[in-house]
Design a protein around this motif. Structure first.
Motif, PDB file in Angstrom:
ATOM      1  N   ASP A  12       0.837  -1.206   0.000  1.00 57.13           N
ATOM      2  CA  ASP A  12       0.000   0.000   0.000  1.00 57.13           C
ATOM      3  C   ASP A  12       0.870   1.254   0.000  1.00 57.13           C
ATOM      4  OD1 ASP A  12      -2.284  -1.564   0.071  1.00 57.13           O
ATOM      5  OD2 ASP A  12      -2.622  -1.290   2.223  1.00 57.13           O
ATOM      6  N   ASP A  21      -0.072  11.313   2.685  1.00 62.77           N
ATOM      7  CA  ASP A  21      -0.968  10.199   2.365  1.00 62.77           C
ATOM      8  C   ASP A  21      -0.598   8.955   3.186  1.00 62.77           C
ATOM      9  OD1 ASP A  21      -2.375  11.735   0.537  1.00 62.77           O
ATOM     10  OD2 ASP A  21      -1.167  11.053  -1.175  1.00 62.77           O
ATOM     11  N   ARG A  22       0.695   8.726   3.343  1.00 60.50           N
ATOM     12  CA  ARG A  22       1.148   7.577   4.132  1.00 60.50           C
ATOM     13  C   ARG A  22       0.745   7.747   5.602  1.00 60.50           C
ATOM     14  NH1 ARG A  22       7.052   5.725   1.875  1.00 60.50           N
ATOM     15  NH2 ARG A  22       6.322   5.195  -0.216  1.00 60.50           N
ATOM     16  N   HIS A  25      -2.763   7.001   5.945  1.00 61.08           N
ATOM     17  CA  HIS A  25      -2.977   5.557   5.827  1.00 61.08           C
ATOM     18  C   HIS A  25      -2.692   4.857   7.168  1.00 61.08           C
ATOM     19  CE1 HIS A  25      -3.551   1.780   3.781  1.00 61.08           C
ATOM     20  NE2 HIS A  25      -2.379   1.353   4.205  1.00 61.08           N
ATOM     21  N   GLU A  28      -5.581   5.517   9.376  1.00 60.01           N
ATOM     22  CA  GLU A  28      -6.725   4.688   8.966  1.00 60.01           C
ATOM     23  C   GLU A  28      -6.564   3.251   9.461  1.00 60.01           C
ATOM     24  OE1 GLU A  28      -9.637   5.666   7.705  1.00 60.01           O
ATOM     25  OE2 GLU A  28      -8.811   7.680   7.914  1.00 60.01           O
TER      26      GLU A  28
END
Length: 136
Positions: A12, A21-22, A25, A28
């Motif tokens: 991913d 974004d990482r 992630h 999340e």
């Protein structure tokens, strides 16, 4: 090689170019994790050396290591989820030998965590290794 669940996270991360974004992630991953039962948030499961509140509840069944955990900080909760992907399901005797630093380096986490978060992450890894070593 790390567990299939951890390899999925690595994969991913390869598609996420931007550190923001990482970071999202990782958060999340933590949000998707079931919360630790409040009855398990006791001094014995609390991890010291973390800036935020962190609890890890290890379980060893039939020689297989697993742990659940929780934190009051979203990013730390995400880091717990990443560590769960790395360690859960491993034979307890192999847990102390897993090079978490090297595996996490594949995600680039070491370069983007504050010193406090890095110390907390190291404290969580040390707790996991210590518990596994006691039962190996």
């Amino acid at each position: 090689m790390a567990s299939p669940a951890f390899e999925d996270i690595v994969e991913d991360f390869e598609f996420l170019d931007d550190w923001e974004d990482r970071y999202r992630h990782v958060i999340e991953q933590g949000k998707a994790m079931a919360p630790l039962n409040d009855a398990l948030k006791v001094p014995a499961t609390k991890v010291h050396g973390c800036a935020s509140q962190v609890w890890l509840h290890p379980m060893i069944e039939n020689g297989v290591f697993r742990f659940d955990g929780d934190s009051d900080a979203l990013i730390v909760r995400g880091l717990i989820a990443v560590l769960r992907a790395l360690y859960n399901g491993s034979p307890v005797a192999e847990v102390p030998g897993i090079d978490a630093r090297a595996e996490l380096e594949r995600l680039g986490l070491n370069d983007h965590l504050s010193a406090q978060r890095s110390n907390g992450l190291r404290s969580m890894i040390d707790r996991i290794r210590d518990v596994a070593s006691e039962h190996a």
